[in-house]
Enzyme design. Structure first.
Site, short mmCIF file in Angstrom:
data_model
loop_
_atom_site.label_atom_id
_atom_site.label_comp_id
_atom_site.label_asym_id
_atom_site.label_seq_id
_atom_site.Cartn_x
_atom_site.Cartn_y
_atom_site.Cartn_z
N THR A 124 -7.37 3.06 8.04
CA THR A 124 -7.39 2.83 6.59
C THR A 124 -6.94 1.41 6.23
O THR A 124 -7.54 0.75 5.37
CB THR A 124 -6.50 3.84 5.81
OG1 THR A 124 -5.25 3.92 6.48
CG2 THR A 124 -7.13 5.20 5.72
N GLY A 125 -5.86 0.95 6.89
CA GLY A 125 -5.35 -0.40 6.58
C GLY A 125 -6.36 -1.48 6.94
O GLY A 125 -6.58 -2.43 6.18
N CYS A 126 -6.99 -1.32 8.11
CA CYS A 126 -7.99 -2.31 8.58
C CYS A 126 -9.15 -2.35 7.59
O CYS A 126 -9.65 -3.42 7.22
CB CYS A 126 -8.53 -1.91 9.96
SG CYS A 126 -7.26 -1.62 11.19
N THR A 162 -7.16 9.42 8.79
CA THR A 162 -6.85 8.13 8.16
C THR A 162 -6.75 7.00 9.19
O THR A 162 -6.14 5.96 8.92
CB THR A 162 -5.52 8.22 7.39
OG1 THR A 162 -4.52 8.69 8.31
CG2 THR A 162 -5.62 9.15 6.21
N LYS A 191 0.83 -1.21 0.00
CA LYS A 191 0.00 0.00 0.00
C LYS A 191 0.86 1.25 0.00
O LYS A 191 1.79 1.37 0.77
CB LYS A 191 -0.88 0.01 1.25
CG LYS A 191 -1.82 -1.19 1.33
CD LYS A 191 -2.55 -1.23 2.66
CE LYS A 191 -1.62 -1.53 3.80
NZ LYS A 191 -2.34 -1.79 5.08
N1 LIG Z 1 -5.03 10.34 1.71
C1 LIG Z 1 -5.40 9.22 1.05
N2 LIG Z 1 -6.16 9.31 -0.06
C2 LIG Z 1 -6.57 8.21 -0.74
N3 LIG Z 1 -6.23 6.95 -0.36
C3 LIG Z 1 -5.48 6.79 0.74
C4 LIG Z 1 -5.00 7.90 1.51
N4 LIG Z 1 -4.26 7.43 2.56
C5 LIG Z 1 -4.28 6.08 2.44
N5 LIG Z 1 -4.98 5.70 1.34
C6 LIG Z 1 -5.24 4.34 0.90
O1 LIG Z 1 -5.71 3.62 2.03
C7 LIG Z 1 -5.23 2.28 2.00
C8 LIG Z 1 -4.45 2.00 3.27
O2 LIG Z 1 -3.15 2.47 3.08
P1 LIG Z 1 -2.09 2.90 4.17
O3 LIG Z 1 -2.55 4.18 4.79
O4 LIG Z 1 -0.77 2.90 3.47
O5 LIG Z 1 -2.18 1.70 5.18
P2 LIG Z 1 -2.02 1.61 6.75
O6 LIG Z 1 -3.27 2.15 7.36
O7 LIG Z 1 -1.83 0.16 6.98
O8 LIG Z 1 -0.82 2.42 7.10
C9 LIG Z 1 -4.42 2.17 0.71
O9 LIG Z 1 -5.26 1.71 -0.33
C10 LIG Z 1 -3.97 3.59 0.46
O10 LIG Z 1 -3.64 3.81 -0.89
C1 LIG Z 2 -6.86 -2.57 17.39
C2 LIG Z 2 -6.17 -1.88 16.26
N1 LIG Z 2 -5.84 -2.60 15.15
C3 LIG Z 2 -5.23 -1.98 14.11
C4 LIG Z 2 -4.90 -0.65 14.16
C5 LIG Z 2 -4.16 -0.02 13.01
O1 LIG Z 2 -4.89 0.98 12.39
P1 LIG Z 2 -4.54 1.57 10.94
O2 LIG Z 2 -5.45 0.86 9.98
O3 LIG Z 2 -4.83 3.02 11.03
O4 LIG Z 2 -3.10 1.26 10.64
C6 LIG Z 2 -5.25 0.07 15.33
N2 LIG Z 2 -4.96 1.38 15.45
N3 LIG Z 2 -5.89 -0.58 16.35
#
Ligand SMILES: Nc1ncnc2c1ncn2[C@@H]1O[C@H](COP(=O)(O)OP(=O)(O)O)[C@@H](O)[C@H]1O
Ligand SMILES: Cc1ncc(COP(=O)(O)O)c(N)n1
Length: 268
Positions: free
Chosen positions: A207-209, A204, A173
């Site tokens: 977002t990953g979850c 955000t 990602k």
């Molecule tokens: N500002 C944003 N605008 C659009 N998509 C986003 C934005 N931030 C994250 N994403 C998308 O959200 C998803 C989660 O990505 P990311 O933020 O890298 O993961 P994590 O929450 O695990 O750190 C991905 O598909 C990423 O491209």
């Molecule tokens: C219980 C739990 N699981 C996962 C995340 C990661 O969150 P993110 O999707 O923002 O990286 C979190 N903050 N809390």
């Protein structure tokens, strides 16, 4: 109705973890179930405390689900210790679970550590080989591949390496890169880029979850992996674009933005 199970940690503020997963799966049209690995006391500004469940209790939750309502997909999120990872891997093998999506949650958006460092190797050895897909962000992919990632070429190299070593597809990602939100899928050595317009929204949390749960829901409904990723990106862009603004830190997304249930449809 198709079904999905999330095995993850609870987020008391409701934007990430189990709570994000259940909302996302529901909005994406599957029946959502949970096995909780840990309770966290957290909000949009950080994680205050973590209370892990015992390995025995985690196993009981997973068994209770599988013996009654077999999930069509399983998403795995925060699992803080090697012991809990081993229980999950053993049970998934026992039930021959399919459509397993692993989000290797290591650090929260707020910066708090969510996985013990010695659990990373267990995750790589035990869980990734059972996964259909693993969804690291850039810092997590650096840890899983052992290489630093600065460019799109680095992303391709790291994704190929993780995928080759662990025999699973990788969605790397790009939410943490500077200008875009482009993610790359590496499946059987083939690279596909999913371009996302970067949304100017600091909220955000989760977002990953949300992304990994949406992919799992789409796999449960019978969509192919690349189509599941495409639909999940569209869903998360909608949830971010709805510009919910709650809390003092990086706030949660609006999981229920899709009032027409466009994302709930199944594959033909
Ligand atoms: N500002 C944003 N605008 C659009 N998509 C986003 C934005 N931030 C994250 N994403 C998308 O959200 C998803 C989660 O990505 P990311 O933020 O890298 O993961 P994590 O929450 O695990 O750190 C991905 O598909 C990423 O491209
Ligand atoms: C219980 C739990 N699981 C996962 C995340 C990661 O969150 P993110 O999707 O923002 O990286 C979190 N903050 N809390």
């Amino acid at each position: 109705m198709k079904t999905a199970l999330t095995i993850a940690g609870s987020d008391s503020s409701g934007g990430a973890g189990i709570q994000a997963d259940l909302k996302t799966m529901t909005m994406n049209g599957v029946y959502a179930m949970s096995a909780i690995t840990a309770l966290t006391a957290q909000n949009t500004t950080g994680v205050r405390a973590i209370m892990e469940v015992t390995p025995e209790f985690l196993q009981q939750q997973i068994d209770a689900v599988f013996e009654d309502i077999r999930p069509d997909a399983v998403k795995i999120g925060m699992v803080s210790s090697g012991e809990l990872i081993r229980v999950i891997a053993e049970r998934l093998r026992f039930y021959r679970a399919g459509n397993v999506v692993v989000d290797p949650v290591m650090v929260a958006t707020s910066g708090s550590a969510l996985m013990k460092t010695d659990a990373v190797q267990t995750l790589m050895d035990e869980l990734l080989p059972l996964a259909e897909l693993v969804t690291p962000n850039i810092p997590e992919a650096e840890i899983l591949s052992g290489m630093s990632i600065r460019t799109a070429e680095d992303m391709e190299k790291a994704a190929k390496q993780i995928s080759g070593d662990r025999h699973c597809a990788v969605l790397l990602k790009g939410g943490h890169s500077i200008n875009d939100a482009n993610d790359l899928l590496c499946e059987d050595g083939k690279i596909t880029w999913f371009e996302g317009k970067r949304i100017d929204n600091p909220n955000t949390h989760g977002t990953g979850c949300t992304l990994s749960s949406a992919i799992a829901a789409n796999l449960a409904k019978g969509f192919a992996l690349d189509e599941s990723v495409r639909r999940a990106k569209e869903y998360i862009s909608g949830a971010l674009g709805a510009m919910l603004d709650l809390g003092k830190g990086a706030g949660p997304m609006k999981h229920n933005f899709d009032l027409n249930s466009r994302f709930a449809e199944e594959a033909n």
